[in-house]
Design an enzyme around this catalytic site. Structure first.
Site, short mmCIF file in Angstrom:
data_model
loop_
_atom_site.label_atom_id
_atom_site.label_comp_id
_atom_site.label_asym_id
_atom_site.label_seq_id
_atom_site.Cartn_x
_atom_site.Cartn_y
_atom_site.Cartn_z
N HIS A 1 7.40 9.37 -27.65
CA HIS A 1 6.35 10.14 -26.98
C HIS A 1 6.44 11.62 -27.38
CE1 HIS A 1 3.59 11.32 -23.82
NE2 HIS A 1 4.49 12.19 -23.37
N ASN B 1 -1.53 19.11 -20.54
CA ASN B 1 -1.95 18.14 -21.55
C ASN B 1 -2.01 18.71 -22.96
OD1 ASN B 1 -2.55 15.40 -20.63
ND2 ASN B 1 -3.78 16.48 -19.12
N GLU C 1 -7.62 18.38 -10.69
CA GLU C 1 -9.04 18.54 -10.39
C GLU C 1 -9.57 19.94 -10.65
OE1 GLU C 1 -9.11 15.24 -6.76
OE2 GLU C 1 -8.51 17.29 -6.36
N LYS D 1 6.30 23.25 -14.01
CA LYS D 1 5.61 22.01 -13.63
C LYS D 1 5.41 21.95 -12.11
CE LYS D 1 4.49 17.39 -14.30
NZ LYS D 1 4.45 16.26 -15.18
N ARG E 1 0.82 -1.23 0.00
CA ARG E 1 0.00 0.00 0.00
C ARG E 1 0.84 1.27 0.00
NH1 ARG E 1 -3.40 -2.67 3.91
NH2 ARG E 1 -5.01 -3.80 2.76
N ARG F 1 -3.80 21.88 -13.87
CA ARG F 1 -2.82 20.88 -14.31
C ARG F 1 -3.13 20.38 -15.72
NH1 ARG F 1 0.19 16.22 -10.76
NH2 ARG F 1 1.30 15.36 -12.52
N LYS G 1 2.48 11.48 -11.12
CA LYS G 1 1.59 10.61 -11.91
C LYS G 1 2.36 9.34 -12.25
CE LYS G 1 -1.70 13.70 -14.14
NZ LYS G 1 -2.20 14.27 -15.38
N HIS H 1 -1.28 11.33 -27.75
CA HIS H 1 -1.47 9.97 -27.24
C HIS H 1 -2.17 9.10 -28.28
CE1 HIS H 1 -1.14 11.01 -22.65
NE2 HIS H 1 0.03 10.82 -23.22
N GLU I 1 8.58 18.80 -25.16
CA GLU I 1 7.90 19.19 -23.91
C GLU I 1 8.36 20.58 -23.47
OE1 GLU I 1 5.40 17.59 -22.39
OE2 GLU I 1 5.51 15.58 -23.28
N HIS J 1 -1.39 16.57 -25.96
CA HIS J 1 -1.39 15.17 -25.55
C HIS J 1 -2.62 14.40 -26.02
CE1 HIS J 1 2.03 16.48 -23.33
NE2 HIS J 1 2.21 15.31 -22.77
N1 LIG Z 1 4.38 10.76 -15.29
C1 LIG Z 1 4.28 11.81 -16.08
O1 LIG Z 1 3.85 12.88 -15.65
C2 LIG Z 1 4.71 11.70 -17.52
C3 LIG Z 1 4.82 12.85 -18.28
C4 LIG Z 1 5.27 12.72 -19.60
C5 LIG Z 1 5.57 11.48 -20.12
N2 LIG Z 1 5.44 10.37 -19.34
C6 LIG Z 1 5.76 9.03 -19.87
O2 LIG Z 1 7.17 8.97 -20.09
C7 LIG Z 1 7.43 7.97 -21.08
C8 LIG Z 1 8.44 8.51 -22.06
O3 LIG Z 1 9.59 8.90 -21.35
P1 LIG Z 1 11.05 8.85 -21.99
O4 LIG Z 1 11.03 9.49 -23.30
O5 LIG Z 1 11.96 9.34 -20.94
O6 LIG Z 1 11.19 7.29 -22.28
P2 LIG Z 1 12.14 6.10 -21.86
O7 LIG Z 1 12.16 5.90 -20.40
O8 LIG Z 1 11.69 4.94 -22.68
O9 LIG Z 1 13.60 6.57 -22.36
C9 LIG Z 1 13.87 6.71 -23.72
C10 LIG Z 1 15.11 5.91 -24.14
O10 LIG Z 1 16.28 6.56 -23.66
C11 LIG Z 1 17.12 5.65 -22.97
N3 LIG Z 1 17.83 6.43 -21.96
C12 LIG Z 1 17.33 7.02 -20.86
N4 LIG Z 1 18.24 7.80 -20.29
C13 LIG Z 1 19.37 7.71 -21.02
C14 LIG Z 1 20.64 8.32 -20.95
N5 LIG Z 1 20.94 9.25 -20.04
N6 LIG Z 1 21.56 7.96 -21.87
C15 LIG Z 1 21.25 7.05 -22.84
N7 LIG Z 1 20.05 6.49 -22.99
C16 LIG Z 1 19.12 6.81 -22.08
C17 LIG Z 1 16.17 4.61 -22.43
O11 LIG Z 1 16.83 3.40 -22.16
C18 LIG Z 1 15.18 4.50 -23.58
O12 LIG Z 1 15.70 3.65 -24.58
C19 LIG Z 1 6.10 7.65 -21.72
O13 LIG Z 1 5.67 6.40 -21.26
C20 LIG Z 1 5.16 8.74 -21.21
O14 LIG Z 1 3.83 8.31 -21.11
C21 LIG Z 1 5.01 10.47 -18.07
#
Ligand SMILES: NC(=O)c1ccc[n+]([C@@H]2O[C@H](COP(=O)([O-])OP(=O)(O)OC[C@H]3O[C@@H](n4cnc5c(N)ncnc54)[C@H](O)[C@@H]3O)[C@@H](O)[C@H]2O)c1
Length: 369
Positions: free
Chosen positions: A273, A253, A245, A234, A128, A249, A150, A260, A192, A256
């Site tokens: 992404h 989006n 809500e 952010k 939990r 925030r 998130k 998405h 972003e 997005h």
């Molecule tokens: N929680 C949130 O608020 C939020 C906001 C935006 C996006 N997201 C999510 O984030 C994800 C995308 O994130 P991302 O683009 O970071 O993806 P990811 O975690 O898949 O990283 C992208 C690639 O870069 C590589 N990598 C990471 N750091 C590295 C480094 N320093 N050197 C070399 N390679 C490296 C990873 O192994 C991967 O192959 C999506 O699933 C999206 O939905 C979440």
């Protein structure tokens, strides 16, 4: 240390946390975590690429700082790992790590949004909820997914559809990690940063326009400016509307809804992404222009900057209808009524509901290659 930015969460001050931004600070992560007084058994969640580059340095930093048990779970790099199957695998590894049941677990996620979102979900659900910290290593992680609490996994074609809000105890960013990031991933993160410019900071947008070459050449001085600026936006938005809500925030989006849907319509394979969000922002801009909310000249600036940051401005590999269908799973849509974040000028967006489907279809079509 470059900067510490505080995320103040209103409901309970002990959930507020700091975002630490620096260069060459990865080896001091354990020391920073120790100060928080969290559980002494550290479990690291990372992906295969990041583990190879930084796993050892981070784990030994935790050991040096006095964390006792140190366990680790490594997922395969890439979006398909943000799944219930990986979730179960990590929970299983955690169960093994905590077999005696008396460990005081703290989880650290190391990597981009995939280990971050998945690892945060594991942290929020294991027994939990246990403490966790995020150590993002992608630009997208620095400016977006590493912050805000998130957490989620994808389910079938629906992105982030299973998840919870679970706030980290600290976010720890070493900007030097950008130096190993593939260029395509760097550009994805830039999408972003561009978003923050459009939704709330016209000066940031100007700065990105002026420095697009330096950004692509990984001039760290430019990143030292833009990352804290984005993090601050952010952090402020999350502080004001932690759980999405109050229609505050939701502005994050922007781009997005279509973004998405593009990811889903192309099976999460064709676009990263950030690339999908870049196209989504252009589609939102086009819709806003059609509705008379956004000037053609501003849409032109948006398209130009997107292109100059090396991001796609044309969509291929899917049909307009598949993007429209995927959009129907958007969490913002209620009882069949659509909901978009649309720009009204560079630096300001608003929520618009119930846009005629033909306007949306036309905007998507205008982006097809
Ligand atoms: N929680 C949130 O608020 C939020 C906001 C935006 C996006 N997201 C999510 O984030 C994800 C995308 O994130 P991302 O683009 O970071 O993806 P990811 O975690 O898949 O990283 C992208 C690639 O870069 C590589 N990598 C990471 N750091 C590295 C480094 N320093 N050197 C070399 N390679 C490296 C990873 O192994 C991967 O192959 C999506 O699933 C999206 O939905 C979440």
């Amino acid at each position: 240390m470059l900067k510490t930015i505080r995320v103040k969460l209103n409901t309970s001050s002990n959930r507020s946390y700091s975002i630490i931004i620096g260069r060459g600070i990865l080896g001091a992560a354990g020391k920073a975590l120790k100060k928080l007084g969290v559980g002494k058994d550290l479990f690291l969640i990372t992906d295969s690429n990041v583990n190879r580059l930084y796993g050892r340095a981070v784990l030994s930093s935790f050991k040096r700082a006095g964390f006792k048990g140190t366990g680790k779970s490594v997922i395969k790099a890439g979006e398909p790992s943000k799944s219930l199957a990986s979730f179960a695998k990590i929970q299983n590894a955690l169960y093994g790590f905590d077999r005696s049941g008396d460990r005081q677990i703290t989880i650290a996620t190391l990597g981009g949004g995939v280990p971050g979102d998945l690892g945060g979900f594991v942290a929020g659900t294991y027994k939990r909820g246990v403490s966790f910290i995020q150590i993002p290593t992608t630009l997208l992680g620095f400016v977006d997914c590493g912050l805000g609490g998130k957490t989620a996994v994808n389910f079938r074609e629906a992105k982030n559809s299973i998840g919870i809000f679970w706030q980290p105890k600290m976010v720890y960013m070493d900007l030097e990690a950008l130096k190993t990031l593939p260029l395509r991933e760097l550009k994805s993160g830039l999408a972003e940063t561009l978003k923050y410019g459009v939704i709330s900071d016209p000066r940031l947008f100007d700065y990105l326009e002026f420095n697009s070459d330096r950004l692509l050449a990984l001039d760290m001085a430019v990143y030292e400016k833009i990352i804290p600026a984005c993090v601050k936006i952010k952090a402020d938005v999350t502080s004001a509307d932690e759980r999405d809500e109050k229609d505050i925030r939701i502005m994050l989006n922007f781009g997005h809804t279509a973004g998405h849907a593009i990811e889903a319509a192309t099976n999460y394979k064709k676009y990263t992404h950030g690339e999908a969000i870049a196209l989504g922002m252009l589609i939102a801009g086009q819709i806003a222009k059609e509705l008379g909310l956004f000037k053609e000249a501003d849409l032109f600036r948006l398209e130009n900057l997107t292109e100059n940051l090396g991001l796609p401005v044309k969509l291929s590999g899917c049909k307009v209808s598949s993007v429209l269908n995927a959009m129907k799973h958007d969490k913002k849509f209620k009882s069949g009524v659509n909901r978009f974040i649309l720009p009204v000028k560079i630096g300001s967006c608003k929520v618009v509901n119930n846009i005629p489907e033909k306007v949306i279809a036309k905007a998507i079509k205008s982006r097809m290659a």
